[in-house]
Write an enzyme that holds these catalytic residues in place. Structure first.
Site, mmCIF file in Angstrom:
data_model
loop_
_atom_site.group_PDB
_atom_site.id
_atom_site.type_symbol
_atom_site.label_atom_id
_atom_site.label_comp_id
_atom_site.label_asym_id
_atom_site.label_seq_id
_atom_site.Cartn_x
_atom_site.Cartn_y
_atom_site.Cartn_z
ATOM 1 N N LYS A 206 -12.134 5.346 1.934
ATOM 2 C CA LYS A 206 -13.018 5.919 0.917
ATOM 3 C C LYS A 206 -14.136 4.923 0.591
ATOM 4 O O LYS A 206 -15.304 5.267 0.582
ATOM 5 C CB LYS A 206 -12.200 6.254 -0.330
ATOM 6 C CG LYS A 206 -13.016 6.845 -1.442
ATOM 7 C CD LYS A 206 -12.145 7.148 -2.643
ATOM 8 C CE LYS A 206 -13.013 7.304 -3.872
ATOM 9 N NZ LYS A 206 -12.237 7.476 -5.090
ATOM 10 N N GLU A 212 -8.481 -4.906 5.082
ATOM 11 C CA GLU A 212 -7.576 -4.650 6.210
ATOM 12 C C GLU A 212 -8.193 -3.633 7.171
ATOM 13 O O GLU A 212 -8.183 -3.808 8.394
ATOM 14 C CB GLU A 212 -6.236 -4.091 5.709
ATOM 15 C CG GLU A 212 -5.438 -5.022 4.832
ATOM 16 C CD GLU A 212 -5.680 -4.775 3.346
ATOM 17 O OE1 GLU A 212 -6.851 -4.569 2.949
ATOM 18 O OE2 GLU A 212 -4.693 -4.807 2.589
ATOM 19 N N GLY A 266 -7.979 7.914 -3.911
ATOM 20 C CA GLY A 266 -7.456 7.586 -2.574
ATOM 21 C C GLY A 266 -6.105 8.218 -2.292
ATOM 22 O O GLY A 266 -5.875 8.818 -1.246
ATOM 23 N N ARG A 267 -5.191 8.110 -3.265
ATOM 24 C CA ARG A 267 -3.836 8.630 -3.007
ATOM 25 C C ARG A 267 -3.745 10.143 -3.188
ATOM 26 O O ARG A 267 -2.689 10.735 -2.993
ATOM 27 C CB ARG A 267 -2.817 7.893 -3.886
ATOM 28 C CG ARG A 267 -3.162 7.871 -5.348
ATOM 29 C CD ARG A 267 -2.333 6.830 -6.107
ATOM 30 N NE ARG A 267 -2.755 6.720 -7.501
ATOM 31 C CZ ARG A 267 -3.744 5.940 -7.918
ATOM 32 N NH1 ARG A 267 -4.416 5.203 -7.060
ATOM 33 N NH2 ARG A 267 -4.059 5.886 -9.193
ATOM 34 N N GLU A 352 1.520 3.733 -7.901
ATOM 35 C CA GLU A 352 0.146 3.266 -8.104
ATOM 36 C C GLU A 352 -0.507 4.055 -9.251
ATOM 37 O O GLU A 352 -1.396 3.563 -9.930
ATOM 38 C CB GLU A 352 -0.681 3.397 -6.814
ATOM 39 C CG GLU A 352 -1.919 2.501 -6.804
ATOM 40 C CD GLU A 352 -2.623 2.449 -5.455
ATOM 41 O OE1 GLU A 352 -3.336 3.400 -5.121
ATOM 42 O OE2 GLU A 352 -2.466 1.443 -4.735
ATOM 43 N N HIS A 383 23.650 6.271 4.030
ATOM 44 C CA HIS A 383 24.253 5.117 4.696
ATOM 45 C C HIS A 383 23.528 3.825 4.325
ATOM 46 O O HIS A 383 23.739 2.794 4.963
ATOM 47 C CB HIS A 383 24.244 5.328 6.211
ATOM 48 C CG HIS A 383 25.083 6.497 6.632
ATOM 49 N ND1 HIS A 383 26.430 6.385 6.888
ATOM 50 C CD2 HIS A 383 24.780 7.807 6.774
ATOM 51 C CE1 HIS A 383 26.912 7.582 7.200
ATOM 52 N NE2 HIS A 383 25.928 8.464 7.133
ATOM 53 N N LYS A 492 -5.663 -9.059 -4.437
ATOM 54 C CA LYS A 492 -6.716 -9.004 -3.407
ATOM 55 C C LYS A 492 -7.699 -10.159 -3.612
ATOM 56 O O LYS A 492 -8.104 -10.824 -2.657
ATOM 57 C CB LYS A 492 -7.506 -7.695 -3.520
ATOM 58 C CG LYS A 492 -6.795 -6.464 -3.039
ATOM 59 C CD LYS A 492 -7.794 -5.299 -3.041
ATOM 60 C CE LYS A 492 -7.119 -3.955 -3.018
ATOM 61 N NZ LYS A 492 -8.028 -2.846 -3.250
HETATM 62 O O1 F6P Z 1 -4.227 0.029 -2.722
HETATM 63 C C1 F6P Z 1 -5.455 0.142 -3.350
HETATM 64 C C2 F6P Z 1 -6.315 1.218 -2.756
HETATM 65 O O2 F6P Z 1 -7.515 1.237 -3.452
HETATM 66 C C3 F6P Z 1 -5.669 2.601 -2.781
HETATM 67 O O3 F6P Z 1 -5.786 3.253 -3.988
HETATM 68 C C4 F6P Z 1 -6.352 3.272 -1.657
HETATM 69 O O4 F6P Z 1 -5.659 4.405 -1.223
HETATM 70 C C5 F6P Z 1 -6.376 2.161 -0.628
HETATM 71 O O5 F6P Z 1 -6.605 0.989 -1.384
HETATM 72 C C6 F6P Z 1 -7.380 2.301 0.477
HETATM 73 O O6 F6P Z 1 -8.677 2.411 -0.004
HETATM 74 P P1 F6P Z 1 -9.868 2.877 0.925
HETATM 75 O O7 F6P Z 1 -9.627 4.290 1.311
HETATM 76 O O8 F6P Z 1 -11.084 2.721 0.087
HETATM 77 O O9 F6P Z 1 -9.907 1.976 2.135
#
Ligand code: F6P
Length: 525
Positions: A206, A212, A266-267, A352, A383, A492
């Site tokens: 987003k 990452e 995002g979620r 979250e 299990h 972060k």
């Molecule tokens: O974990 C933090 C977060 O902002 C989440 O809410 C989100 O889903 C994820 O990082 C990835 O964010 P993006 O889609 O901006 O890469």
């Protein structure tokens, strides 16, 4: 600034909250199984049905009065008004000044929906049409038979989980991979499996600033250039993002960018362009069915009275556990292998969203919020952690999710699967006395049962929306903002500083001895 002003009352000071505390004391000596003994038709009055979903909450230590009192609390927190605000696009995500309009992504309505003076409905429909066109083309042409989604958090857990959940409906001539971890092994092990000529990377982020994801996307791009021996590999990359400027900088062509918007958390983004990978897998018609199922749950959530409202009831029972029985954790166990990634997805969705201690009006709150969620598929979970559920010193309420009709008929399997799930709900409730203390089960351990007729895209959409709205309801009752995630930022920021120490020779000396010791140990190896 934290506000401890007395004019902003805590939820726990509401008379409706206090009534529930008193009610809890009245129920203290009630055993769940006794409730069945005194009302053999208890199931009839303590379950809900919405289309192909059944929600049985009869194995809870509650009575009609509990539900009435929980509904009173939800009303006192203006759940109905807040729900209206969410669906209308008010900026209920107060910290970030944003609407939370994932529900608009699955609405078939063409009515205007205004956010910041702009009607967002045409943008949603246009993007859906583009997703439809693109996914249909990829499925038909088979130019790309390896699709790699690069994303993390909601940009990975949602699409990965949905891909696995609906694999039964997927095109088996296309292979799908999901790379999320910055650990190079995730990307490297995936790259070993794909044919560069036939690989399409979907960079899903987003913000398009997530470290990452961008690192993985850059490494994938470099790998592709090396493999194909050319610089322009743009046809192998598409993006799902709200940050068009950053995507452009990365070198993805305009026509290959599928947008989403800041009013999609995002979620909660699985319904948006973030779902493009699994839309390719299952085809647009199935994707659309999933949207329709979720919309059906949205309608039910908006229209059903609270005591007949599946998400509200699921949420209110959770509040009962957390705030009145003071239980710290919950377990959600889908008895279905296709739902194996539902666990991590739900962890992000719930923890979250609701793992927070500051209220929407900046008060440090004096009651508990989001529980710890443990989850794995049944029967595997039996299990692993079920010993604790049956005999542990902490009561952990459970949601059992069952799918009544299997997608596969191998003699005996499905009966054993369902029998296990049903048996667990009964064993937790009934317990068993034994002369051998090691073999006694206290019982009286509550559980919900959710039964899905069949794992179709439509029903799956309903299930996801059920849990989304559950979390929303709880956020409102706890007076927290379920749509931000400030808590993930500190780690972060520190990682950005520490990565410099790992790269350079100098290590900051005024840090604590543990951090210093760890850094030195790693660098000396
Ligand atoms: O974990 C933090 C977060 O902002 C989440 O809410 C989100 O889903 C994820 O990082 C990835 O964010 P993006 O889609 O901006 O890469």
């Amino acid at each position: 600034m934290l506000n401890d002003m007395p004019d902003k009352p805590q939820r726990s000071e509401l008379p409706e909250w206090k009534a529930l505390e008193a009610h809890k004391k009245q129920l203290e000596n009630t055993e769940i199984k006794d409730l069945f003994a005194s009302a053999p038709d208890r199931f009839d009055n303590f379950h809900l049905k919405h289309e192909n979903l059944l929600f049985d909450y009869s194995k809870q230590g509650i009575n009609a009065d509990t539900i009435a009192k929980l509904s009173d609390l939800a009303k006192a927190c203006d759940l109905e008004g807040e729900r209206e605000k969410m669906f209308c696009g008010e900026k209920i995500n107060v910290t970030e000044g944003r609407a939370a309009l994932h529900t608009a992504l699955r609405s078939p309505d063409n009515d205007p929906l205004i956010v910041d003076g702009e009607n967002i409905t045409p943008k949603i429909k246009e993007t859906l049409e583009r997703i439809k066109g693109f996914s249909t083309k990829i499925r038909a042409e088979k130019k790309f038979t390896h699709i790699v989604n690069i994303g993390v958090g909601g940009s990975d857990l949602g699409p990965y989980m949905a891909y696995e959940a609906l694999k039964h409906y997927s095109d088996r001539d296309i292979n799908f991979y999901f790379v999320s971890n910055i650990d190079a092994s995730h990307l490297m092990e995936t790259l070993r499996l794909v044919d560069p000529e036939k690989t399409l990377f979907i960079v899903t982020s987003k913000t398009f600033t997530t470290k990452e994801t961008i690192a993985n996307a850059r490494s994938a791009k470099k790998w592709m250039q090396e493999q194909l021996g050319k610089k322009d590999i743009s046809e192998h990359f598409i993006a799902a993002s709200a940050n068009i400027e950053e995507v452009n900088k990365f070198g993805i062509k305009q026509e290959n960018i599928f947008p989403l918007w800041d009013w999609v958390g995002g979620r909660f983004s699985i319904w948006s362009s973030v779902g493009i990978s699994f839309c390719i897998a299952i085809g647009f018609d199935n994707f659309n069915e999933m949207l329709k199922g979720a919309h059906s749950m949205d309608k039910h959530f908006c229209e059903a009275p609270l005591d007949q409202n599946m998400p509200a009831m699921l949420a209110m029972i959770g509040v009962w556990h957390r705030n009145f029985l003071k239980l710290p954790a919950i377990s959600v166990t889908p008895y279905n292998q296709y739902l194996s990634h539902f666990c991590e997805y739900l962890q992000q969705l719930d923890m979250e969203s609701n793992g927070k201690g500051i209220s929407r009006d900046n008060i440090s709150i004096n009651y508990d919020t989001g529980p710890i969620l443990i989850s794995d598929t049944g029967t595997n979970a039996q299990h692993a952690y079920f010993q604790t559920l049956h005999q542990g010193t902490t009561i952990i309420p459970c949601d059992f999710i069952m799918v009544a009709k299997s997608n596969h008929q191998i003699e005996g399997h499905h009966d054993i699967l369902l029998a296990n799930a049903i048996a667990q709900t009964k064993a937790l409730m009934d317990g068993e006395a034994s002369e051998d203390p090691q073999k006694s089960f206290t019982g009286n351990r509550p559980s919900n049962t959710i039964i899905i007729d069949e794992l179709t895209p439509y029903n799956f959409g309903m299930l996801l929306a059920l849990y989304e709205h559950k979390i929303f309801v709880q956020g409102i009752i706890w007076n927290i903002n379920s749509f931000d995630q400030c808590g993930v930022e500190l780690g972060k920021t520190l990682a950005n500083k520490i990565v410099d120490f790992l790269k350079k020779d100098i290590i900051e000396t005024d840090t604590d001895s543990s951090t210093l010791g760890i850094l030195k140990h790693i660098k000396d190896l």
